[in-house]
Design an enzyme around this catalytic site. Sequence first.
Site, mmCIF file in Angstrom:
data_model
loop_
_atom_site.group_PDB
_atom_site.id
_atom_site.type_symbol
_atom_site.label_atom_id
_atom_site.label_comp_id
_atom_site.label_asym_id
_atom_site.label_seq_id
_atom_site.Cartn_x
_atom_site.Cartn_y
_atom_site.Cartn_z
ATOM 1 N N PHE A 1 4.001 21.683 58.984
ATOM 2 C CA PHE A 1 5.242 22.417 58.706
ATOM 3 C C PHE A 1 5.517 23.370 59.858
ATOM 4 C CE2 PHE A 1 7.827 25.873 57.014
ATOM 5 C CZ PHE A 1 8.854 25.149 56.428
ATOM 6 N N ASP B 1 0.980 26.327 66.483
ATOM 7 C CA ASP B 1 1.838 27.044 65.556
ATOM 8 C C ASP B 1 0.925 27.925 64.705
ATOM 9 O OD1 ASP B 1 3.285 27.947 63.409
ATOM 10 O OD2 ASP B 1 4.368 26.063 63.075
ATOM 11 N N LYS C 1 5.565 35.449 60.385
ATOM 12 C CA LYS C 1 4.959 35.854 59.102
ATOM 13 C C LYS C 1 4.208 37.199 59.201
ATOM 14 C CE LYS C 1 5.182 31.719 56.369
ATOM 15 N NZ LYS C 1 5.150 30.352 56.862
HETATM 16 C C1 LIG Z 1 6.258 29.539 57.434
HETATM 17 C C2 LIG Z 1 5.964 28.697 58.611
HETATM 18 C C3 LIG Z 1 6.953 28.403 59.565
HETATM 19 C C4 LIG Z 1 8.395 28.835 59.396
HETATM 20 O O1 LIG Z 1 8.537 30.206 59.438
HETATM 21 P P1 LIG Z 1 9.929 30.861 58.976
HETATM 22 O O2 LIG Z 1 9.759 32.316 59.262
HETATM 23 O O3 LIG Z 1 10.094 30.539 57.514
HETATM 24 O O4 LIG Z 1 10.998 30.228 59.777
HETATM 25 C C5 LIG Z 1 6.592 27.671 60.676
HETATM 26 N N1 LIG Z 1 5.326 27.253 60.848
HETATM 27 C C6 LIG Z 1 4.349 27.512 59.951
HETATM 28 C C7 LIG Z 1 2.954 27.028 60.212
HETATM 29 C C8 LIG Z 1 4.630 28.229 58.805
HETATM 30 O O5 LIG Z 1 3.673 28.468 57.899
#
Ligand SMILES: *Cc1c(COP(=O)(O)O)cnc(C)c1O
Length: 405
Positions: free
Chosen positions: A140, A225, A254
């Site tokens: 994700f 990421d 986050k």
């Molecule tokens: C939550 C998340 C995202 C997206 O972040 P947003 O602030 O909702 O755009 C991208 N990568 C990972 C691994 C995530 O957990």
Amino acid sequence: MSAALPVTRALFDEVMVPNYAPAPIIPVRGQGSRVWDQDDREYVDFAGGIAVSSLGHCHPALVNALTEQAGKLWHLSNVMTNEPALRLAKQLVDNTFADKVYFANSGAEANEAALKLARRWALEKFGEHKQDIISFGKSFHGRTFFTVTVGGQAAYSDGFGPKPAAVLHAEFNNLDSLKALISDNTCAVIMEPVQGEGGIIPATAEFIQGVRELCNQHNALLIFDEVQTGVGRSGKLYAYMHTPVVPDILTSAKSLGGGFPIGAMLTTTEIASHLKVGTHGSTYGGNPLGCAVAYAAIDTINQPAVLDGVLAKEALFRAELEKINAKYHVFSAVRGQGLLLGAALNEQYKGRSRDFLLAAAAEGLFVLMAGYDVVRFAPSLVIPDADIIEGMARFDRAVAKVVQG
Ligand SMILES: *Cc1c(COP(=O)(O)O)cnc(C)c1O
């Protein structure tokens, strides 16, 4: 419309786009790892706003940083730079592999910048053939059209028309499947060190190292990421620091803002040089409020006592979950790293993570799902042990209810 308008959950269905299905309660205040709803009912928070509230609710260091900056300067745009942004960038550079930082407002935007940078780097250095982006199944990376296409669940990117091209998906923790796809046409491989939304699945040490080697062999950039794993959640500032591998680009969001929206992309001077003036940008990116809060968050979290505390609290979480499992036999495994943990439901309870979440809420506890087979925990990194014990007592009662049907 007056501010005294009675606000109820029913109003959500009346005035909000129906893309979310929020809980029936409406929280109105929080302190540490406790939250209170409109009826003053109290909850223990093991969810942390989906791995965001890294210092719990209303931590004094963050409240001070925000209110102090709020009285000085809120916004300029990138027509001018500002002190909090430069301080935060310097702090990130001093504490990571990176030389350069780009600020965004969310994880998706940080990844969007990373992917655009990788494409531009490859185009300028190698030519138009080098466009392929490889990610992994169940990954994700956010909800913009580029990042959701790169993410490993087609269901999230289907139904919006033609997708960005040259995006390939290999199997996570399977080097052979990456070997089959990677080539000199690959510009970047993007991965989460621990897949979050996909079910709290840690990459194995061999996999991480193998991905790095394959990227090196094919002159492809490795993007980590760390939107969910970053800023102390793993027990180190970033999860890559647990490994011998260093990425070329890293994204963070986050926990970075502890609840204030901010994202960042970190990279080296050489790679960064391909985002020349005018190639990319954001009106709010690097705004003084977000950067002042993020600086205070990192300053507070990146201390041995807090990072060691994450590992101690992880051990307590695991021990408590094991006790519950010994009583009720509902989990097949507890996995994850630091305070990003997933309790995978066994055959008998597969598909029912939502039932556990709802039962927990009824007992006064917030937990998360990571798909329908995993109950996820992403609490504050400084959650008091007493709150862990109390939350687990509530979780025990919730699990008992699910088991009793
Ligand atoms: C939550 C998340 C995202 C997206 O972040 P947003 O602030 O909702 O755009 C991208 N990568 C990972 C691994 C995530 O957990």
